[in-house]
Design a protein around this motif. Structure first.
Motif, short mmCIF file in Angstrom:
data_model
loop_
_atom_site.label_atom_id
_atom_site.label_comp_id
_atom_site.label_asym_id
_atom_site.label_seq_id
_atom_site.Cartn_x
_atom_site.Cartn_y
_atom_site.Cartn_z
N ALA A 1 0.83 -1.21 0.00
CA ALA A 1 0.00 0.00 0.00
C ALA A 1 0.86 1.25 0.00
O ALA A 1 0.57 2.23 -0.72
N GLU A 2 1.94 1.27 0.78
CA GLU A 2 2.82 2.43 0.82
C GLU A 2 3.53 2.62 -0.52
O GLU A 2 3.69 3.76 -0.99
N ARG A 3 3.92 1.53 -1.14
CA ARG A 3 4.59 1.64 -2.44
C ARG A 3 3.65 2.18 -3.51
O ARG A 3 4.02 3.08 -4.28
N VAL A 4 2.44 1.65 -3.57
CA VAL A 4 1.50 2.07 -4.61
C VAL A 4 1.03 3.50 -4.36
O VAL A 4 0.94 4.32 -5.29
N ALA A 5 0.76 3.83 -3.11
CA ALA A 5 0.27 5.17 -2.78
C ALA A 5 1.37 6.22 -2.74
O ALA A 5 1.09 7.41 -2.80
N GLY A 6 2.63 5.76 -2.59
CA GLY A 6 3.74 6.70 -2.52
C GLY A 6 3.75 7.54 -1.26
O GLY A 6 4.18 8.70 -1.27
N ARG A 7 3.27 6.96 -0.14
CA ARG A 7 3.22 7.69 1.12
C ARG A 7 3.26 6.71 2.28
O ARG A 7 3.00 5.51 2.11
N GLN A 8 3.58 7.21 3.45
CA GLN A 8 3.64 6.38 4.65
C GLN A 8 2.24 6.07 5.15
O GLN A 8 1.42 6.96 5.34
N LEU A 9 1.98 4.78 5.37
CA LEU A 9 0.65 4.36 5.82
C LEU A 9 0.70 3.46 7.05
O LEU A 9 -0.34 3.09 7.59
#
Length: 474
Positions: A449-457
């Motif tokens: 999820a962090e890779r696809v969204a490009g943000r820390q989750l």
């Protein structure tokens, strides 16, 4: 699930002798040491605290070929299992899970193998050690009267004799009650099944139906599941059923409803919507992952749950009480085909990955079908959840609790609210594509999820899955 409520020639003799010596004392001593020449026993447990004693180590199964015969009048099952596997270490012996059935001949390759029985275990000692990386075939002839799994915290399952046949079903384990198996979802395999029953009875299982044949008052039904399947997702349903065989989207669709249930009742009406519900879910989660579709509605009141048995979920009668349709449970079990069946847990402490997403699929379907929105269901559930109970590592007794199902669904919707619809469904489709036919953990989901969204989750997932108080609404 939904609840109603290699060794060198010169060392072979030494290795085999050491293995036999150890196994002779196995039941009394629990011998697990080195058997000589670097060959050692495979572990008799997968190391998963949620299912102690289940699963085994030292090898990886790729295929089960099962040929069974069942006579409901005597409740006797006989079978031959041909298991193809690869050694993951230098093996002197290995275990298969098998409960309550007698074992006759066992061979590894073309050679007769010694074997011993333990508590729900079949210990196989091949004539020669199995070097790491060696593919091998184990053939087991077995039979007897199957006994169900009785668990005081997780309920009963396994092979259950019914008034007109039998049902083999259950989570987290059931397979070992009717065939020898590495009974843990971390070791998925393909399956071929031939099951012979008295003429007039159906014998239903997973995957694509094959040709039937009859002789001397018996009929053999054949099924093939070519996508890797966790053992608890296997099923066998025998009895008097109205079976409908058709196609959907170019693939076989097999549904079956117990003959004792009304032909146009709630169960039959609900299963008839399988194709439409699958198509909707595919629009959200990505292409359907298997070669066949379907569902089985049983009438045995002992089955108080529905289970996502791969490609063909099984539904207990309580979901269609008063003969009412129930599309929510169908949406839940069909969503599992992506979340739980295709992408399977590697350990049971991550079961929310199955149940949280399947529960969320119920909300998606309800909104699509003209009911409450996913947002409204989120708000209602948020107000009632017990935040002291975690979704991840819920504990053995809470594997099927609200924190796994409902808090898990809340976390899924919180992710959607945080990243937006377009990114949310991109994450889901990437997950079901990249992890298809394999296993995964919560950490894997967070990283993807962090890779696809490009943000820390990670903080978001931590708050919604394991935090001890109500998270701030996104």
């Amino acid at each position: 699930m939904v609840l109603t409520g290699g060794t060198r020639a010169g060392s072979r003799l030494a290795t085999t002798a050491a293995a036999l010596t150890c196994v002779i004392g196995l039941l009394a001593t629990g011998c697990t040491g080195d058997d000589g020449a670097g060959f050692r026993p495979g572990a008799a447990d997968a190391g998963d605290p949620y299912v102690p004693g289940r699963g085994n180590g030292g090898y990886d199964v790729t295929h089960y070929g099962l040929d069974v015969r069942y006579d409901p009048s005597t409740d006797r099952l006989t079978g031959r299992a041909v298991i193809t596997a690869t050694a993951t270490r230098d093996l002197s012996r290995f275990n298969l899970d098998l409960a309550g059935l007698d074992v006759g001949a066992v061979t590894v390759g073309d050679a007769r193998a010694d074997h011993r029985r333990g508590d729900g275990e079949l210990v196989v000692i091949p004539r020669d050690g199995l070097p790491r990386g060696r593919q091998f075939t184990v053939t087991v002839d077995y039979g007897g009267v199957p006994t169900p799994v009785v668990d005081g915290t997780l309920g009963s399952g396994g092979f259950l004799h019914t008034a007109d046949g039998a049902v083999a079903l259950g989570q987290p384990d059931s397979a070992a009650t009717w065939f020898p198996v590495n009974d843990h979802p971390s070791d998925k395999a393909t399956y071929d099944l031939a099951v012979t029953v008295p003429d007039g009875l159906a014998a239903l299982s997973n995957g694509v139906p094959g040709p039937k044949s009859s002789a001397d008052g018996w009929t053999t039904w054949r099924w093939s599941e070519r996508a890797p399947m966790a053992s608890y997702l296997s099923t066998l349903v025998i009895g008097d059923y109205r079976v409908v065989v058709g196609t959907h989207a170019g693939r076989p669709m097999v549904t079956a409803v117990a003959a004792s249930l009304p032909p146009a009742g709630g169960a039959a009406t609900s299963l008839a919507r399988t194709g439409a519900i699958v198509d909707f879910l595919a629009s959200r989660f990505g292409p359907y992952p298997f070669d066949s579709y379907g569902g089985i509605a049983i009438a045995d009141d002992r089955i108080g749950y529905a289970l996502e048995t791969q490609s063909r979920p099984v539904y207990g009668p309580a979901f269609f009480a008063d003969d009412r349709p129930n599309l929510s449970v169908v949406a839940h079990e069909l969503a599992h085909q992506w979340f739980g069946d295709s992408v399977s847990v590697g350990r049971w402490g991550d079961i929310w990955l199955n149940e949280g997403f399947a529960s969320y699929a119920e909300w998606l379907w309800e909104e699509h079908d003209g009911g409450r929105t996913a947002q409204r269901n989120f708000e209602l559930q948020y107000a009632t959840i017990d935040w002291s109970q975690p979704s991840v590592e819920p504990g053995r007794e809470r594997m099927f609790g609200a924190a796994v199902y409902k808090r898990g669904a809340l976390a899924v919707h919180a992710l959607r609210r945080t990243v937006g619809d377009e990114m949310f469904f991109r994450i889901l489709r990437t997950w079901t594509t990249e992890r298809a036919a394999g296993n995964a953990t919560t950490s894997d989901l967070v990283a993807l999820a962090e890779r696809v969204a490009g943000r820390q989750l990670r903080p978001l997932f931590d708050a919604w899955l394991v935090g001890g108080s109500a998270p701030t609404l996104p």
